[in-house]
Design a protein around this motif. Structure first.
Motif, PDB file in Angstrom:
ATOM      1  N   TYR A 164      93.505  29.932  29.731  1.00  0.00           N
ATOM      2  CA  TYR A 164      93.764  29.608  31.130  1.00  0.00           C
ATOM      3  C   TYR A 164      93.003  30.611  31.983  1.00  0.00           C
ATOM      4  CZ  TYR A 164      96.371  28.291  35.316  1.00  0.00           C
ATOM      5  OH  TYR A 164      96.728  27.833  36.570  1.00  0.00           O
ATOM      6  N   CYS A 165      92.323  30.104  33.009  1.00  0.00           N
ATOM      7  CA  CYS A 165      91.470  30.953  33.837  1.00  0.00           C
ATOM      8  C   CYS A 165      91.754  30.721  35.317  1.00  0.00           C
ATOM      9  CB  CYS A 165      89.999  30.639  33.528  1.00  0.00           C
ATOM     10  SG  CYS A 165      88.835  31.640  34.456  1.00  0.00           S
ATOM     11  N   VAL A 166      91.774  31.815  36.069  1.00  0.00           N
ATOM     12  CA  VAL A 166      91.859  31.775  37.527  1.00  0.00           C
ATOM     13  C   VAL A 166      90.701  32.628  38.044  1.00  0.00           C
ATOM     14  CG1 VAL A 166      93.236  32.343  39.563  1.00  0.00           C
ATOM     15  CG2 VAL A 166      94.373  31.534  37.475  1.00  0.00           C
ATOM     16  N   VAL A 167      89.770  32.012  38.757  1.00  0.00           N
ATOM     17  CA  VAL A 167      88.600  32.724  39.273  1.00  0.00           C
ATOM     18  C   VAL A 167      88.989  33.599  40.465  1.00  0.00           C
ATOM     19  CG1 VAL A 167      86.327  32.432  40.364  1.00  0.00           C
ATOM     20  CG2 VAL A 167      86.990  30.999  38.408  1.00  0.00           C
ATOM     21  N   ASP A 168      89.787  33.047  41.392  1.00  0.00           N
ATOM     22  CA  ASP A 168      90.244  33.796  42.560  1.00  0.00           C
ATOM     23  C   ASP A 168      91.593  33.235  43.001  1.00  0.00           C
ATOM     24  OD1 ASP A 168      90.731  35.129  44.938  1.00  0.00           O
ATOM     25  OD2 ASP A 168      88.735  34.779  45.765  1.00  0.00           O
TER      26      ASP A 168
END
Length: 169
Positions: free
Chosen positions: A93-97
């Protein structure tokens, strides 16, 4: 906390598997801290965690760069924890900003800590359940690479091997 979140995290077999580890053993914690420190260093991130996500909270069992109330509490409510999303997805799971991501713009954890980006991979137990996550969190927006993901996957595998050595039953 929403009943839906509690129901999705509180699967009895998953919780029993988490309870089967000696998560308070100081040697285990020291080894998991070293894995978190290695991942933080390789990915040039200020924070890295190895955590278990229970039915209502995230419990930090290894860390690097965690301070203040999060360190004192050794975790966060599950609904604030980005690792909860990793566990529920059962995949990276990724959150860039987090400030501009509508899924996380109102997250109290991000607002209070000033952290913005996240990449986490699940810790998969013997029963096939995502028990927790190994992640890095940064104070700046970030686009993570496949190499970053490989570093975290390696750390997650090492974390699970360590955890297996600390099974209670």
């Amino acid at each position: 906390m929403s009943t839906d979140l509690f129901d999705r995290l509180g699967v009895p077999e998953r919780i029993r598997e988490i309870a089967g580890y000696d998560l308070f053993d100081p040697d285990l914690r020291t080894s998991l801290d070293a894995i978190a420190q290695r991942s933080a260093g390789l990915l040039e991130a200020p924070v890295s965690l190895v955590s278990m996500v229970l039915d209502m909270s995230q419990f930090i069992i290894g860390s690097h760069g965690v301070a203040g109330w999060v360190a004192e509490a050794q975790g966060t409510p599950a609904e604030w924890a980005l690792c909860t999303h990793t566990v529920l997805a059962g995949e990276p799971y990724c959150v860039v900003d987090g400030r501009t991501d509508p899924r996380h713009a109102d997250n109290p954890f991000l607002r209070m800590t000033g952290l913005r980006s996240y990449l986490g991979v699940p810790l998969i137990g013997r029963g096939g359940h995502a028990l927790g996550a190994h992640c890095v969190i940064d104070a700046r927006p970030r686009i993570f690479s496949d190499v970053d993901l490989a570093v975290l996957n390696d750390g997650a595998e090492k974390s699970m091997k360590l955890l297996d050595a600390y099974r209670l039953r």
